[in-house]
Write an enzyme that holds these catalytic residues in place. Structure first.
Site, mmCIF file in Angstrom:
data_model
loop_
_atom_site.group_PDB
_atom_site.id
_atom_site.type_symbol
_atom_site.label_atom_id
_atom_site.label_comp_id
_atom_site.label_asym_id
_atom_site.label_seq_id
_atom_site.Cartn_x
_atom_site.Cartn_y
_atom_site.Cartn_z
ATOM 1 N N GLU A 194 0.814 -1.214 0.000
ATOM 2 C CA GLU A 194 0.000 0.000 0.000
ATOM 3 C C GLU A 194 0.851 1.268 0.000
ATOM 4 O O GLU A 194 0.620 2.189 -0.779
ATOM 5 C CB GLU A 194 -0.920 0.010 1.234
ATOM 6 C CG GLU A 194 -2.101 -0.946 1.146
ATOM 7 C CD GLU A 194 -3.206 -0.430 0.244
ATOM 8 O OE1 GLU A 194 -3.050 0.668 -0.317
ATOM 9 O OE2 GLU A 194 -4.217 -1.135 0.094
ATOM 10 N N SER A 195 1.812 1.342 0.918
ATOM 11 C CA SER A 195 2.512 2.619 1.114
ATOM 12 C C SER A 195 4.027 2.513 1.133
ATOM 13 O O SER A 195 4.705 3.545 1.198
ATOM 14 C CB SER A 195 2.063 3.242 2.446
ATOM 15 O OG SER A 195 2.548 2.460 3.542
#
Length: 210
Positions: free
Chosen positions: A103-104
């Site tokens: 995700e990040s």
């Protein structure tokens, strides 16, 4: 201030996942788990065992120094926050790490073009439903882990439990239910493949350190 936690238990599911609970109550085909986030109901048939949590009383507090000393608590790294969030949610850290990395890339300040925020890339609406500040890295990690746990429980009796839960994390459970599986969106298909690949890496890494 240090608050001592009382001993609880772990509910071991037939698929290998473990859920931390304060207590449980059997009600025929359903087991009700009392957790820190509230009551969770799961099918009795999915429970493999109950394990008591080992509890060691905390050591007595050291005597206060004669002079006041300002102590700053150690800052957790993003990876440590994700690990702690996974444990609190009763999930294997490997699955939560695979989502956070995809995700990040463990960037607490990451914001996607669609507005998803932080380590676990929470949408503002999802963060509001979970009653957390998505800009707070610790709250972001904990909420993301709880949301992932809820999705895994939603598909707990499905042979494709993990892939469906991961797809729902990306595209929403409505899309997964509509297509009875991973939605045919290129972004979601690529996302699921990346997360599952990272999950395998994380499991091997965890096995090597055991």
């Amino acid at each position: 201030m240090i608050v001592a936690a009382s001993a609880g238990e772990y509910v071991v599911l037939s698929n290998g996942f473990r859920i931390h609970a304060d207590s449980h109550a059997n009600d025929g085909p359903v087991v009700r788990l009392q957790t820190s986030q509230g009551v969770i109901e799961i099918q009795t048939s999915t429970v493999a065992a109950f394990e008591q949590e080992d509890y060691t009383p905390p050591p007595p507090a050291p005597p206060k120094p004669t002079e006041a000393v300002s102590e700053i608590p150690p800052q957790l790294t993003p990876r440590e926050m994700v690990t702690r969030a996974a444990v609190q949610a009763g999930l294997p850290p490997a699955i939560v790490h695979s989502v956070a990395k995809t995700e990040s890339g463990y960037q607490p300040n990451a914001v996607s073009p669609k507005g998803a925020i932080g380590l676990m890339q929470l949408m503002p609406a999802t963060a509001a439903e979970l009653n957390v500040d998505p800009h707070d890295p610790a709250q972001n990690a904990e909420a993301g882990a709880r949301y992932l746990r809820d999705l895994l429980l939603k598909y707990e009796n499905d042979p494709h439990q993990v892939s469906k839960a991961v797809a729902a994390y990306n595209a929403g459970p409505g899309a997964v239910d509509k297509y009875h599986g991973i939605p045919p969106y290129r972004e979601t298909v690529d996302y699921v493949n990346r997360v599952l690949k990272e999950y395998e890496k994380e499991k091997k890494k965890a096995g090597a350190t055991d």
